[in-house]
Design a protein around this motif. Sequence first.
Motif, PDB file in Angstrom:
ATOM      1  N   ARG A 180       0.853  -1.192   0.000  1.00  0.00           N
ATOM      2  CA  ARG A 180       0.000   0.000   0.000  1.00  0.00           C
ATOM      3  C   ARG A 180       0.888   1.241   0.000  1.00  0.00           C
ATOM      4  N   VAL A 181       0.752   2.028  -1.050  1.00  0.00           N
ATOM      5  CA  VAL A 181       1.645   3.171  -1.262  1.00  0.00           C
ATOM      6  C   VAL A 181       0.841   4.460  -1.256  1.00  0.00           C
ATOM      7  N   LEU A 182       1.312   5.417  -0.465  1.00  0.00           N
ATOM      8  CA  LEU A 182       0.737   6.755  -0.432  1.00  0.00           C
ATOM      9  C   LEU A 182       1.585   7.656  -1.323  1.00  0.00           C
ATOM     10  N   VAL A 183       0.951   8.311  -2.302  1.00  0.00           N
ATOM     11  CA  VAL A 183       1.651   9.113  -3.297  1.00  0.00           C
ATOM     12  C   VAL A 183       1.303  10.583  -3.099  1.00  0.00           C
ATOM     13  N   LEU A 184       2.342  11.432  -3.027  1.00  0.00           N
ATOM     14  CA  LEU A 184       2.129  12.865  -2.839  1.00  0.00           C
ATOM     15  C   LEU A 184       3.119  13.648  -3.689  1.00  0.00           C
ATOM     16  N   VAL A 245      -0.721   2.828   5.399  1.00  0.00           N
ATOM     17  CA  VAL A 245       0.060   2.452   4.220  1.00  0.00           C
ATOM     18  C   VAL A 245       1.382   1.830   4.635  1.00  0.00           C
ATOM     19  N   ASP A 246       2.051   1.226   3.648  1.00  0.00           N
ATOM     20  CA  ASP A 246       3.360   0.615   3.860  1.00  0.00           C
ATOM     21  C   ASP A 246       4.502   1.527   3.444  1.00  0.00           C
ATOM     22  N   LEU A 247       4.191   2.556   2.654  1.00  0.00           N
ATOM     23  CA  LEU A 247       5.242   3.393   2.088  1.00  0.00           C
ATOM     24  C   LEU A 247       4.652   4.731   1.673  1.00  0.00           C
ATOM     25  N   LEU A 248       5.400   5.798   1.937  1.00  0.00           N
ATOM     26  CA  LEU A 248       5.086   7.121   1.417  1.00  0.00           C
ATOM     27  C   LEU A 248       6.090   7.461   0.329  1.00  0.00           C
ATOM     28  N   VAL A 249       5.595   7.819  -0.855  1.00  0.00           N
ATOM     29  CA  VAL A 249       6.451   8.254  -1.958  1.00  0.00           C
ATOM     30  C   VAL A 249       6.075   9.674  -2.314  1.00  0.00           C
ATOM     31  N   THR A 250       7.063  10.572  -2.302  1.00  0.00           N
ATOM     32  CA  THR A 250       6.827  11.960  -2.689  1.00  0.00           C
ATOM     33  C   THR A 250       7.610  12.273  -3.955  1.00  0.00           C
ATOM     34  N   SER A 251       7.174  13.303  -4.664  1.00  0.00           N
ATOM     35  CA  SER A 251       7.943  13.786  -5.817  1.00  0.00           C
ATOM     36  C   SER A 251       8.080  15.300  -5.706  1.00  0.00           C
TER      37      SER A 251
END
Length: 402
Positions: A180-184, A245-251
């Motif tokens: 489960r990935v949180l994307v921001l 979630v299992d991971l936060l990914v930011t850009s």
Amino acid sequence: MRAVPTKPLSVDDYRARVGALIRATPVTLLPLEHCVGLVLGEDLVSPVSLPPFDNSAMDGYAVRSVDVATPVVELPVAEDIPAGRTDVVPLLPGTVHRIMTGAPVPPGADAIVKVEDTDGGEERVTINATAAPGTHIRRTGEDVAQGATVLRAGTVLGSAQLGLAAAVGRADLPVHRPVRVLVLSTGSELVEPGEPLRHGQIYESNSALLAAAVREIGGEATVLRFVPDDVTAFHERIAGHLDKVDLLVTSGGVSAGAYEVVKDALTGQGVDFVRVAVQPGGPQGSGLFQGLPVVTLPGNPVSVALSFELFLRPALLAAMGHQVIHRTRVKARAAAELRSPSARRQYRRGRLEGEVVTPIGGPGSHLLASFAAANCLIEVPEDTEVVAEGDLVTVLVLDASR
């Protein structure tokens, strides 16, 4: 003042760092319809045989082979056995049972005569062919024996594997849960697609790209609406989501300039910001924020896409139990000259046709159209500054059909 590493990390070292950060997902029971593309967590042992009983491979007549030993014989039809009938009556000598494909072979019968070799009679039938014992009979356990292991742990579940699981009576399977990935995405210049643009603004595309990339490999992605370059807004936006979630990914927001909101918000909070010897996508960050794995990517869309390919995709696949986590690598002849900066591993977009690869577009990290048109990435090693036309290069194949 932020500490700047004197030497960038290598691609391989940073890939290993991200891989170690993301934890394996637990094995859980899921209904078959939710298991497509997931990895089996335990061996599947069949509780039944396949077929579970001797059955007919043809529409025709169940016979005793001795009763049809001559080419033409007329016999009475004693019973009809459609598929699904459970009260099968034994076959008596000198009679036949009309039988359908998949129906159980009656006791006493040792062969099936297909309907094409008869006159199709319903009360009496003329049989025009002989049948040796075993003809057109599917034997119990011919495909799978009861107690046999039919799928091994680690198997990626596609349509055939799920069909087999259903055939042996399983309604659910133990699988590695999707990550489960949180994307921001971050940046004050960003505008939601579909809204009007003002001068100096761009449409936000990174979250769509990242969410799709996560879903393509079987993960689950939650997208938060992007935030401006404001630390308070950043923390407010992710609050309440981190425990789901299992991971936060930011850009965005990780470079060396001003208004780098991700770096400002997470520096000293368990996330290390580094440079990787790669082009594009040098500025990177990873670590644990409040116990949650975080990977921070640059803001340019090709840097995001490449960073996912190099660092996140293999880590997420491994976390979900996959054995094969890297893209296929092949050798090809370069159709044009390539130039690469010293001491950085460059990845150029390309089209692979046969044994020749043609670069598409330049090395710029903003050239997303060329990434969308590519079916591979051309890898130029750190110690290579010029690839001449015709040179052999390593290619990472993005097209799953190859």
